[in-house]
Design an enzyme around this catalytic site. Sequence first.
Site, PDB file in Angstrom:
ATOM      1  N   ARG A 113      29.005   7.188 -24.728  1.00  0.00           N
ATOM      2  CA  ARG A 113      28.768   8.112 -25.832  1.00  0.00           C
ATOM      3  C   ARG A 113      27.926   9.303 -25.381  1.00  0.00           C
ATOM      4  O   ARG A 113      28.126  10.419 -25.868  1.00  0.00           O
ATOM      5  CB  ARG A 113      28.115   7.391 -27.005  1.00  0.00           C
ATOM      6  CG  ARG A 113      28.174   8.212 -28.265  1.00  0.00           C
ATOM      7  CD  ARG A 113      27.922   7.395 -29.503  1.00  0.00           C
ATOM      8  NE  ARG A 113      28.648   7.983 -30.614  1.00  0.00           N
ATOM      9  CZ  ARG A 113      28.814   7.391 -31.771  1.00  0.00           C
ATOM     10  NH1 ARG A 113      28.348   6.177 -31.980  1.00  0.00           N
ATOM     11  NH2 ARG A 113      29.469   7.989 -32.734  1.00  0.00           N
ATOM     12  N   HIS A 128      32.322   6.568 -36.095  1.00  0.00           N
ATOM     13  CA  HIS A 128      31.194   6.265 -36.961  1.00  0.00           C
ATOM     14  C   HIS A 128      29.944   6.292 -36.092  1.00  0.00           C
ATOM     15  O   HIS A 128      30.033   6.154 -34.869  1.00  0.00           O
ATOM     16  CB  HIS A 128      31.412   4.865 -37.565  1.00  0.00           C
ATOM     17  CG  HIS A 128      30.470   4.532 -38.666  1.00  0.00           C
ATOM     18  ND1 HIS A 128      29.217   4.022 -38.419  1.00  0.00           N
ATOM     19  CD2 HIS A 128      30.591   4.614 -40.014  1.00  0.00           C
ATOM     20  CE1 HIS A 128      28.606   3.800 -39.563  1.00  0.00           C
ATOM     21  NE2 HIS A 128      29.417   4.157 -40.552  1.00  0.00           N
ATOM     22  N   TYR A 129      28.783   6.430 -36.690  1.00  0.00           N
ATOM     23  CA  TYR A 129      27.563   6.471 -35.881  1.00  0.00           C
ATOM     24  C   TYR A 129      27.194   5.112 -35.293  1.00  0.00           C
ATOM     25  O   TYR A 129      26.397   5.021 -34.363  1.00  0.00           O
ATOM     26  CB  TYR A 129      26.381   7.037 -36.683  1.00  0.00           C
ATOM     27  CG  TYR A 129      25.937   6.175 -37.844  1.00  0.00           C
ATOM     28  CD1 TYR A 129      25.028   5.132 -37.658  1.00  0.00           C
ATOM     29  CD2 TYR A 129      26.413   6.403 -39.132  1.00  0.00           C
ATOM     30  CE1 TYR A 129      24.621   4.341 -38.718  1.00  0.00           C
ATOM     31  CE2 TYR A 129      26.013   5.621 -40.192  1.00  0.00           C
ATOM     32  CZ  TYR A 129      25.113   4.594 -39.985  1.00  0.00           C
ATOM     33  OH  TYR A 129      24.715   3.806 -41.039  1.00  0.00           O
ATOM     34  N   ARG A 130      27.795   4.042 -35.787  1.00  0.00           N
ATOM     35  CA  ARG A 130      27.469   2.709 -35.279  1.00  0.00           C
ATOM     36  C   ARG A 130      28.196   2.401 -33.979  1.00  0.00           C
ATOM     37  O   ARG A 130      29.186   3.028 -33.632  1.00  0.00           O
ATOM     38  CB  ARG A 130      27.812   1.654 -36.323  1.00  0.00           C
ATOM     39  CG  ARG A 130      26.890   1.730 -37.518  1.00  0.00           C
ATOM     40  CD  ARG A 130      26.994   0.499 -38.386  1.00  0.00           C
ATOM     41  NE  ARG A 130      25.959   0.543 -39.390  1.00  0.00           N
ATOM     42  CZ  ARG A 130      26.174   0.403 -40.682  1.00  0.00           C
ATOM     43  NH1 ARG A 130      27.391   0.167 -41.130  1.00  0.00           N
ATOM     44  NH2 ARG A 130      25.171   0.456 -41.524  1.00  0.00           N
ATOM     45  N   TYR A 131      27.687   1.379 -33.305  1.00  0.00           N
ATOM     46  CA  TYR A 131      28.230   0.919 -32.023  1.00  0.00           C
ATOM     47  C   TYR A 131      28.678  -0.528 -32.165  1.00  0.00           C
ATOM     48  O   TYR A 131      28.016  -1.320 -32.829  1.00  0.00           O
ATOM     49  CB  TYR A 131      27.140   0.927 -30.941  1.00  0.00           C
ATOM     50  CG  TYR A 131      26.601   2.272 -30.566  1.00  0.00           C
ATOM     51  CD1 TYR A 131      26.851   2.794 -29.306  1.00  0.00           C
ATOM     52  CD2 TYR A 131      25.812   3.014 -31.436  1.00  0.00           C
ATOM     53  CE1 TYR A 131      26.340   4.023 -28.929  1.00  0.00           C
ATOM     54  CE2 TYR A 131      25.296   4.243 -31.072  1.00  0.00           C
ATOM     55  CZ  TYR A 131      25.562   4.739 -29.825  1.00  0.00           C
ATOM     56  OH  TYR A 131      25.057   5.957 -29.457  1.00  0.00           O
TER      57      TYR A 131
END
Length: 181
Positions: A113, A128-131
């Site tokens: 990222r 999305h901002y999540r991993y």
Amino acid sequence: MSANENNLIWIDLEMTGLDPERDRIIEIATLVTDANLNILAEGPTIAVHQSDEQLALMDDWNVRTHTASGLVERVKASTMGDREAELATLEFLKQWVPAGKSPICGNSIGQDRRFLFKYMPELEVYFHYRYLDVSTLKELARRWKPEILDGFTKQGTHQAMDDIRESVAELAYYREHFIKL
């Protein structure tokens, strides 16, 4: 095929090194799974052209690994730069997952990222901002149930699509043997 917000986007990059301020992306691959980790489609695997000068900055490990896999020659022969690779990847992903819905999925995905943020920002914000980082489960298993690690072996080809397939398989392994559902 229709875009589904529950589908997961898996990505892997091969880079000339680990520092996005100095190093560059030399390969990108993506695939999409459903929520149950069934592979729905594999995106393009793209060798991203970099100059001979950029490739000369690689350390010994990267030179050895990416030469042995044939990636260095594919990078030199490629006509696709960062932007073209980014657009081709986005074109594929838009068929399967709406923007902003899938976490970025893979192994040690925070590193990838960082490079996307620097060199492929439109692709980076598509996630999305999540991993969903498989290496998190590996680290937990190492501490809480280390014997589980012996049941899954990666080939470690350091070829982007191979690495993604292994990440999906590794998460499926942890789901079956480590996570109590």
